[in-house]
Design a protein around this motif. Structure first.
Motif, PDB file in Angstrom:
ATOM      1  N   ALA A 114      15.498 -27.859   1.063  1.00 62.31           N
ATOM      2  CA  ALA A 114      16.475 -28.125  -0.079  1.00 62.31           C
ATOM      3  C   ALA A 114      17.501 -27.538  -0.333  1.00 62.31           C
ATOM      4  O   ALA A 114      16.816 -26.476  -0.998  1.00 62.31           O
ATOM      5  CB  ALA A 114      15.350 -28.224  -2.180  1.00 62.31           C
ATOM      6  N   PRO A 115      18.447 -27.098   0.313  1.00 66.56           N
ATOM      7  CA  PRO A 115      19.645 -25.731   0.260  1.00 66.56           C
ATOM      8  C   PRO A 115      19.752 -25.071  -0.784  1.00 66.56           C
ATOM      9  O   PRO A 115      20.646 -25.885  -1.729  1.00 66.56           O
ATOM     10  CB  PRO A 115      20.619 -26.476   0.861  1.00 66.56           C
ATOM     11  N   ALA A 116      19.982 -23.754  -0.819  1.00 71.12           N
ATOM     12  CA  ALA A 116      20.157 -23.199  -2.461  1.00 71.12           C
ATOM     13  C   ALA A 116      22.075 -22.631  -1.628  1.00 71.12           C
ATOM     14  O   ALA A 116      22.442 -22.784  -0.511  1.00 71.12           O
ATOM     15  CB  ALA A 116      20.019 -21.929  -2.480  1.00 71.12           C
ATOM     16  N   SER A 117      22.655 -23.232  -3.333  1.00 68.37           N
ATOM     17  CA  SER A 117      24.345 -22.704  -2.931  1.00 68.37           C
ATOM     18  C   SER A 117      24.492 -21.826  -3.081  1.00 68.37           C
ATOM     19  O   SER A 117      25.923 -21.623  -2.440  1.00 68.37           O
ATOM     20  CB  SER A 117      24.776 -23.852  -4.270  1.00 68.37           C
ATOM     21  N   GLY A 118      23.688 -21.458  -3.665  1.00 66.20           N
ATOM     22  CA  GLY A 118      23.826 -19.287  -3.935  1.00 66.20           C
ATOM     23  C   GLY A 118      25.265 -19.349  -4.899  1.00 66.20           C
ATOM     24  O   GLY A 118      25.854 -18.494  -4.450  1.00 66.20           O
TER      25      GLY A 118
ATOM     26  N   LEU B 103      35.317 -28.148  -3.282  1.00 70.23           N
ATOM     27  CA  LEU B 103      34.822 -29.284  -2.636  1.00 70.23           C
ATOM     28  C   LEU B 103      33.332 -28.109  -1.861  1.00 70.23           C
ATOM     29  O   LEU B 103      32.327 -29.517  -1.903  1.00 70.23           O
ATOM     30  CB  LEU B 103      35.087 -30.575  -2.249  1.00 70.23           C
ATOM     31  N   GLU B 104      33.770 -27.136  -1.458  1.00 72.28           N
ATOM     32  CA  GLU B 104      32.862 -26.994  -0.402  1.00 72.28           C
ATOM     33  C   GLU B 104      31.181 -27.019  -0.724  1.00 72.28           C
ATOM     34  O   GLU B 104      30.520 -27.298  -0.131  1.00 72.28           O
ATOM     35  CB  GLU B 104      33.026 -25.385   0.434  1.00 72.28           C
ATOM     36  N   PRO B 105      30.812 -26.764  -1.681  1.00 69.70           N
ATOM     37  CA  PRO B 105      29.680 -26.211  -2.931  1.00 69.70           C
ATOM     38  C   PRO B 105      28.742 -28.044  -2.344  1.00 69.70           C
ATOM     39  O   PRO B 105      27.806 -27.918  -1.941  1.00 69.70           O
ATOM     40  CB  PRO B 105      29.220 -26.320  -3.746  1.00 69.70           C
ATOM     41  N   ARG B 106      29.726 -28.983  -2.144  1.00 69.79           N
ATOM     42  CA  ARG B 106      28.786 -30.359  -2.116  1.00 69.79           C
ATOM     43  C   ARG B 106      28.936 -30.444  -0.335  1.00 69.79           C
ATOM     44  O   ARG B 106      28.441 -31.798  -1.073  1.00 69.79           O
ATOM     45  CB  ARG B 106      29.928 -31.550  -3.028  1.00 69.79           C
TER      46      ARG B 106
ATOM     47  N   ALA C  72      32.116 -36.731   3.568  1.00 67.47           N
ATOM     48  CA  ALA C  72      30.871 -35.021   3.708  1.00 67.47           C
ATOM     49  C   ALA C  72      30.645 -34.403   2.571  1.00 67.47           C
ATOM     50  O   ALA C  72      29.971 -33.266   2.574  1.00 67.47           O
ATOM     51  CB  ALA C  72      30.593 -34.733   4.651  1.00 67.47           C
ATOM     52  N   PHE C  73      31.007 -34.561   0.912  1.00 73.24           N
ATOM     53  CA  PHE C  73      30.264 -34.369  -0.513  1.00 73.24           C
ATOM     54  C   PHE C  73      29.379 -35.267  -1.101  1.00 73.24           C
ATOM     55  O   PHE C  73      29.416 -36.371  -0.989  1.00 73.24           O
ATOM     56  CB  PHE C  73      31.862 -33.907  -0.588  1.00 73.24           C
ATOM     57  N   HIS C  74      28.919 -34.541  -1.287  1.00 76.17           N
ATOM     58  CA  HIS C  74      27.687 -35.070  -2.606  1.00 76.17           C
ATOM     59  C   HIS C  74      28.592 -35.385  -3.900  1.00 76.17           C
ATOM     60  O   HIS C  74      29.004 -34.475  -4.525  1.00 76.17           O
ATOM     61  CB  HIS C  74      26.140 -34.477  -2.421  1.00 76.17           C
ATOM     62  N   THR C  75      28.398 -36.906  -4.330  1.00 83.79           N
ATOM     63  CA  THR C  75      29.522 -36.601  -5.267  1.00 83.79           C
ATOM     64  C   THR C  75      28.310 -37.572  -6.711  1.00 83.79           C
ATOM     65  O   THR C  75      29.042 -39.066  -6.949  1.00 83.79           O
ATOM     66  CB  THR C  75      30.323 -37.855  -4.878  1.00 83.79           C
ATOM     67  N   PRO C  76      26.848 -36.899  -6.536  1.00 82.93           N
ATOM     68  CA  PRO C  76      26.446 -38.372  -7.937  1.00 82.93           C
ATOM     69  C   PRO C  76      26.994 -38.617  -9.115  1.00 82.93           C
ATOM     70  O   PRO C  76      26.931 -39.489  -9.792  1.00 82.93           O
ATOM     71  CB  PRO C  76      24.876 -37.443  -7.563  1.00 82.93           C
ATOM     72  N   ASP C  77      28.030 -37.803  -9.644  1.00 79.08           N
ATOM     73  CA  ASP C  77      28.067 -37.675 -10.102  1.00 79.08           C
ATOM     74  C   ASP C  77      29.541 -38.291 -10.908  1.00 79.08           C
ATOM     75  O   ASP C  77      30.244 -37.382 -12.308  1.00 79.08           O
ATOM     76  CB  ASP C  77      28.519 -36.281 -11.682  1.00 79.08           C
ATOM     77  N   CYS C  78      30.273 -38.511  -9.706  1.00 81.68           N
ATOM     78  CA  CYS C  78      31.662 -39.606  -9.599  1.00 81.68           C
ATOM     79  C   CYS C  78      31.760 -40.437 -10.837  1.00 81.68           C
ATOM     80  O   CYS C  78      30.362 -41.338 -10.816  1.00 81.68           O
ATOM     81  CB  CYS C  78      31.954 -39.460  -8.693  1.00 81.68           C
ATOM     82  N   SER C  79      32.787 -40.435 -10.845  1.00 80.37           N
ATOM     83  CA  SER C  79      33.073 -41.829 -11.565  1.00 80.37           C
ATOM     84  C   SER C  79      33.822 -43.095 -11.065  1.00 80.37           C
ATOM     85  O   SER C  79      33.654 -42.800  -9.574  1.00 80.37           O
ATOM     86  CB  SER C  79      33.993 -41.829 -13.391  1.00 80.37           C
ATOM     87  N   CYS C  80      34.284 -44.046 -11.688  1.00 81.08           N
ATOM     88  CA  CYS C  80      35.282 -45.484 -10.282  1.00 81.08           C
ATOM     89  C   CYS C  80      35.785 -44.442  -9.273  1.00 81.08           C
ATOM     90  O   CYS C  80      35.674 -45.690  -8.754  1.00 81.08           O
ATOM     91  CB  CYS C  80      35.217 -46.602 -11.231  1.00 81.08           C
TER      92      CYS C  80
END
Ligand SMILES: [Zn+2]
Length: 591
Positions: A539-543, A454-457, A433-441
């Protein structure tokens, strides 16, 4: 007898004035130019007039009053004396009649008469005041009663409006439920009529909703230690595990996965499990808890195994399979409905797990925790899927390590591979349930925020709507979650797929589609957010203005066979930590 001014002027006496009306007294005053105030009452007017007439010599002052030793009297008292009838006019030239004693008695009587009249006036005045006071009190009471009635009317009106609003909300819920269940006798928020197994359901085209990851959820609640990530809470805190199952069930989960992640003996042994609770005990308790809650609703029990430290430490196929077999024995004893082999970074180990589980005769699902780049040895998702299907898995897919978007994309690649190989399978996905567009393999494990920042993601419930729709469109019919998922995320999946599933979860009674519950919010600007297009496009802000939106993963590039991954029972020493920090620097500079 009517007063005649001319008669008085011809022969003025006090007696005539006694018979006068107020208007007559004023006539006399005008005639003799005696100044009298218009505000005077009749007795005062008469006294002032008599005093004026005495001063002008029209009337004579009585000798009695003028005798030495007599106290100086007020104008009113003097007037009272003059009102006595025994005085005659000067012009008449007569003197007081009767003896001196008679005169005193008469004066005394006149004074008494005046005092009596004064008392009567006072009494009258007091009575009038009392009546006026009572009238005012009555008026106030009347106004109070009117206010009370108005208040009660307003309260009734408010209550009426509340009831109407409640009814409207309930009606809308019923309409929605009626729309999704049609004429079916299925209770929208209760158990479905079907109690088929997982394969029958998927074959029938049903959407099966999974649950969320227990390890992360229970770590946050204080029942799992991050690091070992072992599930001894099934024995030490069964109420916490049971409650989480219940919340996922209420949110719409059809699968209660046993909390047996890392419950293999080799993992429990090498992660400092000081309580020395046997693996069998943990696995059995997990099965009992999952079954107990599954029977409370429309859910199946899935026994789960995952990758082992033994495989990473290069143990043999026989040794690794023996570990899976031990867990499987418990699952069979507890008669789970189907089996899930999940969280495998290496397809080889996943195949071994599937082969062991398949021998039970129960349906087997298999999930890799890989991205589109494939497993840790570079085996593509398509090939992984083919190998898993060939090993006996009827459902294949992805869980953990990556966000929903990446996981759905990877399952699509698996599906392509399976179809290309002309094999058949059902597909499942249980992402982070985390956004991970920057993850590697290696997924979120390599993110420097893992696991405590990890909470902001975290995905919003609205992100979950988009995920559920994408997964459904990709042909995936077993849709759930892994680390980071909370019950409200699962509810969002269930709500997005309400039309397809023809059912709303019980937890939706407290939600309302697309924030419709906000229609009852106190603040009007929040009520204005009770609509789909507001939340769907937010588009929620992270604050966190000083934080980057993405981070650079640590690419260590180590996997099975590397020295650093050889599993050990002891905690890492400070010397080893120093060595690891050196490696970390190198990994960063090469990233
Ligand atoms: Zn996970």
């Amino acid at each position: 007898m009517a007063f005649v001014l001319e008669q008085f002027v011809a022969s003025p006496t006090v007696g005539q004035l006694d018979c006068c009306r107020k208007v007559d007294l004023r006539l006399v005053a005008d005639h003799y130019h005696v100044s009298v105030s218009s505000a005077l009452v009749k007795s005062e007017l008469k006294a002032t007039l008599i005093t004026g007439l005495v001063e002008q010599g029209v009337l004579r002052r009585p000798t009695l009053v003028e005798s030495p030793g007599t106290m100086v009297q007020s104008a009113t008292e003097q007037a009272n004396i003059f009102t006595t009838p025994q005085f005659d006019s000067v012009s008449a030239g007569s003197s007081p009649t009767g003896s001196k004693l008679d005169a005193r008695v008469k004066v005394r009587m006149a004074i008494l008469q005046c005092e009596r009249e004064e008392r009567e006036r006072e009494f009258q005045l007091r009575r009038e005041l009392e009546i006026r006071k009572q009238e005012q009190e009555l008026e106030i009471r009347k106004q109070e009663l009117e206010l009370e009635i108005r208040k009660q009317e307003l309260e009734l009106e408010i209550r009426k409006q509340e009831l109407e609003a409640d009814t409207a909300v309930r009606m809308r819920q019923l309409e929605l439920q009626a729309a999704v269940v049609g004429d079916s006798a299925v209770t929208p928020s209760g158990p479905a009529a079907s109690f088929d197994g997982i394969i029958e359901r998927l074959n029938a085209g049903e959407v099966v909703i999974g649950d969320g990851g227990f390890v992360f959820a229970l770590e946050k609640r204080g029942y799992v230690m991050a690091g070992p990530w072992t599930p001894e809470a099934t024995v030490t805190h069964p109420e916490a595990v049971r409650q989480l199952h219940r919340e996922f069930l209420r949110a719409g989960s059809n699968v209660m996965q046993t909390f047996t992640f890392y419950a293999s003996d080799d993992k429990l042994e090498n992660r400092g499990q000081s309580l020395k609770i046997a693996g069998t005990q943990i696995n059995e308790a997990a099965c009992d808890l999952a079954r107990e809650v599954a029977s409370e609703g429309d859910a199946m029990v899935a026994g789960g195994v995952c990758q082992t430290p033994s495989y990473l430490s290069c143990k043999s196929e026989i040794e690794v399979k023996a570990i899976f077999k031990k867990q499987l024995e418990v699952f069979l004893k507890k008669n789970v409905d189907f089996l899930i082999a999940e969280y495998f970074e290496h397809v080889e180990e996943a195949e071994w797990a599937v082969q062991v589980l398949k021998a039970s005769g129960k349906p087997v699902a298999a999930c890799m925790c890989i991205g589109p780049d494939g497993d840790m040895h570079g085996v593509s998702p398509g090939e992984c899927a083919v190998r898993l299907v060939k090993a006996g898995a009827q459902i294949v897919g992805i869980n953990c390590h990556f966000d929903p978007e990446t996981c759905v994309k990877t399952v699509k690649l698996m599906k392509e591979g399976v179809e290309k190989a002309q094999l058949k399978a059902h597909y499942m996905v249980q992402p982070l349930a985390f956004h991970t567009p920057d993850c590697s393999c290696q997924g979120f494990i390599d993110l420097r925020e893992f696991p405590f920042a990890l909470e902001p993601r975290i995905l919003t419930r609205w992100d979950m709507h988009a995920y559920a729709r994408e997964a459904y469109k990709a042909g995936i019919r077993f849709i759930g979650g892994c680390c980071g998922f909370e019950p409200y995320h699962i509810r969002a999946i269930a709500e997005e797929l309400t039309t397809e599933r023809r059912i709303l979860p019980p937890a939706s009674e407290k939600h309302g589609m697309w924030g419709s519950g906000l229609e009852m919010h106190t603040k009007p600007w929040v009520r204005a957010r009770a609509r789909r297009d507001y939340w769907e496009h937010i588009a929620p802000a992270s604050g966190r203005p000083k934080c980057p939106s993405l981070s650079t993963p640590e690419g260590w590039g180590v996997t099975k066979g590397h020295t650093e991954l050889m599993q050990q029972k002891e905690a890492t020493s400070s010397q080893e930590i120093k060595h690891l920090m050196e490696m970390q620097k190198k990994a960063k500079s090469s990233a």
